[in-house]
Design a protein around this motif. Sequence first.
Motif, short mmCIF file in Angstrom:
data_model
loop_
_atom_site.label_atom_id
_atom_site.label_comp_id
_atom_site.label_asym_id
_atom_site.label_seq_id
_atom_site.Cartn_x
_atom_site.Cartn_y
_atom_site.Cartn_z
N PHE A 142 52.16 124.69 24.13
CA PHE A 142 51.02 125.54 23.80
C PHE A 142 50.55 126.32 25.03
N GLY A 143 50.46 125.65 26.15
CA GLY A 143 50.06 126.33 27.38
C GLY A 143 50.99 127.48 27.71
N GLU A 144 52.28 127.25 27.59
CA GLU A 144 53.27 128.29 27.89
C GLU A 144 53.16 129.45 26.90
N SER A 145 52.98 129.14 25.62
CA SER A 145 52.87 130.19 24.61
C SER A 145 51.59 131.00 24.77
N MET A 146 50.51 130.34 25.16
CA MET A 146 49.26 131.05 25.40
C MET A 146 49.39 132.05 26.54
N VAL A 147 50.11 131.66 27.57
CA VAL A 147 50.35 132.58 28.69
C VAL A 147 51.11 133.80 28.19
N ARG A 148 52.16 133.58 27.40
CA ARG A 148 52.93 134.71 26.86
C ARG A 148 52.05 135.58 25.96
N MET A 149 51.24 134.96 25.11
CA MET A 149 50.38 135.73 24.23
C MET A 149 49.33 136.51 25.04
N GLY A 150 48.87 135.93 26.12
CA GLY A 150 47.89 136.60 26.96
C GLY A 150 48.41 137.86 27.63
N ARG A 151 49.69 138.04 27.64
CA ARG A 151 50.31 139.23 28.24
C ARG A 151 50.47 140.38 27.25
N ILE A 152 50.11 140.15 26.01
CA ILE A 152 50.27 141.18 24.97
C ILE A 152 49.17 142.22 25.10
N GLY A 153 49.58 143.47 25.20
CA GLY A 153 48.62 144.57 25.16
C GLY A 153 47.59 144.61 26.26
N VAL A 154 47.90 144.08 27.41
CA VAL A 154 46.96 144.09 28.52
C VAL A 154 46.79 145.53 29.02
N LEU A 155 45.55 145.95 29.12
CA LEU A 155 45.25 147.29 29.62
C LEU A 155 44.97 147.21 31.12
N THR A 156 45.57 148.09 31.88
CA THR A 156 45.37 148.09 33.33
C THR A 156 45.01 149.50 33.80
N GLY A 157 44.61 149.59 35.05
CA GLY A 157 44.28 150.89 35.64
C GLY A 157 43.14 151.55 34.87
N GLN A 158 43.25 152.85 34.65
CA GLN A 158 42.21 153.62 33.96
C GLN A 158 42.09 153.23 32.49
N ALA A 159 43.13 152.66 31.91
CA ALA A 159 43.10 152.26 30.50
C ALA A 159 42.33 150.96 30.31
N GLY A 160 42.21 150.18 31.36
CA GLY A 160 41.55 148.88 31.26
C GLY A 160 40.05 148.96 31.49
N GLU A 161 39.39 147.83 31.34
CA GLU A 161 37.94 147.76 31.53
C GLU A 161 37.59 146.35 31.98
N ILE A 162 36.77 146.26 33.01
CA ILE A 162 36.28 144.97 33.46
C ILE A 162 34.83 144.86 33.03
N ARG A 163 34.53 143.82 32.29
CA ARG A 163 33.16 143.63 31.79
C ARG A 163 32.49 142.49 32.52
N LYS A 164 31.27 142.71 32.96
CA LYS A 164 30.50 141.63 33.58
C LYS A 164 29.96 140.70 32.49
N VAL A 165 29.69 141.27 31.30
CA VAL A 165 29.30 140.49 30.14
C VAL A 165 30.39 140.74 29.09
N CYS A 166 31.23 139.76 28.84
CA CYS A 166 32.44 139.94 28.03
C CYS A 166 32.18 140.49 26.63
N TYR A 167 31.10 140.07 26.00
CA TYR A 167 30.85 140.49 24.62
C TYR A 167 30.15 141.86 24.53
N GLN A 168 29.80 142.45 25.66
CA GLN A 168 29.08 143.72 25.68
C GLN A 168 30.04 144.86 26.04
N ILE A 169 30.11 145.84 25.15
CA ILE A 169 30.97 146.99 25.42
C ILE A 169 30.17 148.02 26.17
N ASN A 170 30.70 148.42 27.31
CA ASN A 170 29.98 149.38 28.18
C ASN A 170 30.04 150.79 27.65
#
Length: 170
Positions: A142-170
Motif C-alpha cells: 500500500f505504501g508503495e502504491s500510494m507513492v506511485r499514485m501521488g505522482r499522478i498529475g502533479v503540477l509544477t512550476g507555473q502550473a502548480g500552486e502552493i497553498r498555506k491553507v490546503c482547503y482554501q483556493i487562492n
Amino acid sequence: MSEAFGLIPPSANISTLIAGFRARGLSVKDLVVLQGSHTIGISHCSSFTNRIYNFTGRGDVDPTLDSEYIPKLRGKCRSPADQTTVVEMDPGSFKTFDDGYFKLVAKRRALFQSDAAMLDDVETKAYVEKSLTAGSTFLKDFGESMVRMGRIGVLTGQAGEIRKVCYQIN
C-alpha cells in the motif's frame, strides 16, 4: 465517487477498473492494493443500494453478493432512495487500517461492485487470496502504491500552486 477528480465509480467492472488504473500509469497490483483502502471509512447507502434492491432494474439483488449479508445491509439502508445513511465499509474495524477488507471481498461481502469485481480477474483475485494469508504484504504494498499514485498529475512550476491553507483556493 466523482469523475471530476478522476475517480472510478463504485459500480465499475474489472475491465473498467484495470483500464482506468493503467490509463493513470498504475498496475493491476496497484488497483487491488489501493482498493484495500476501503478497509477504513464509511459509505453512503446510495453508493451500493442498487446491489441490494435493484441490480438489473428488475427489483433484484446482485448475485455476486453473499445472500446472508443482504438482509444486514437492507437493515441499515432501508430503501433504494436512501441518500443519508452511512455504513461501515469494513464492519467492526472501519477505523483500523489493515487487510481486513480483503476478507470481506473474499466472502462476497464487499459493498461496492468495484471491490467485488476483484474476484472476476485471475490476477486481482490472486492478490485478494494472498492477503488472507500470514504472508500478506498489503501494508508494504500500500505504501508503495500510494507513492506511485501521488505522482499522478502533479503540477509544477507555473502550473502548480502552493497553498498555506490546503482547503482554501487562492
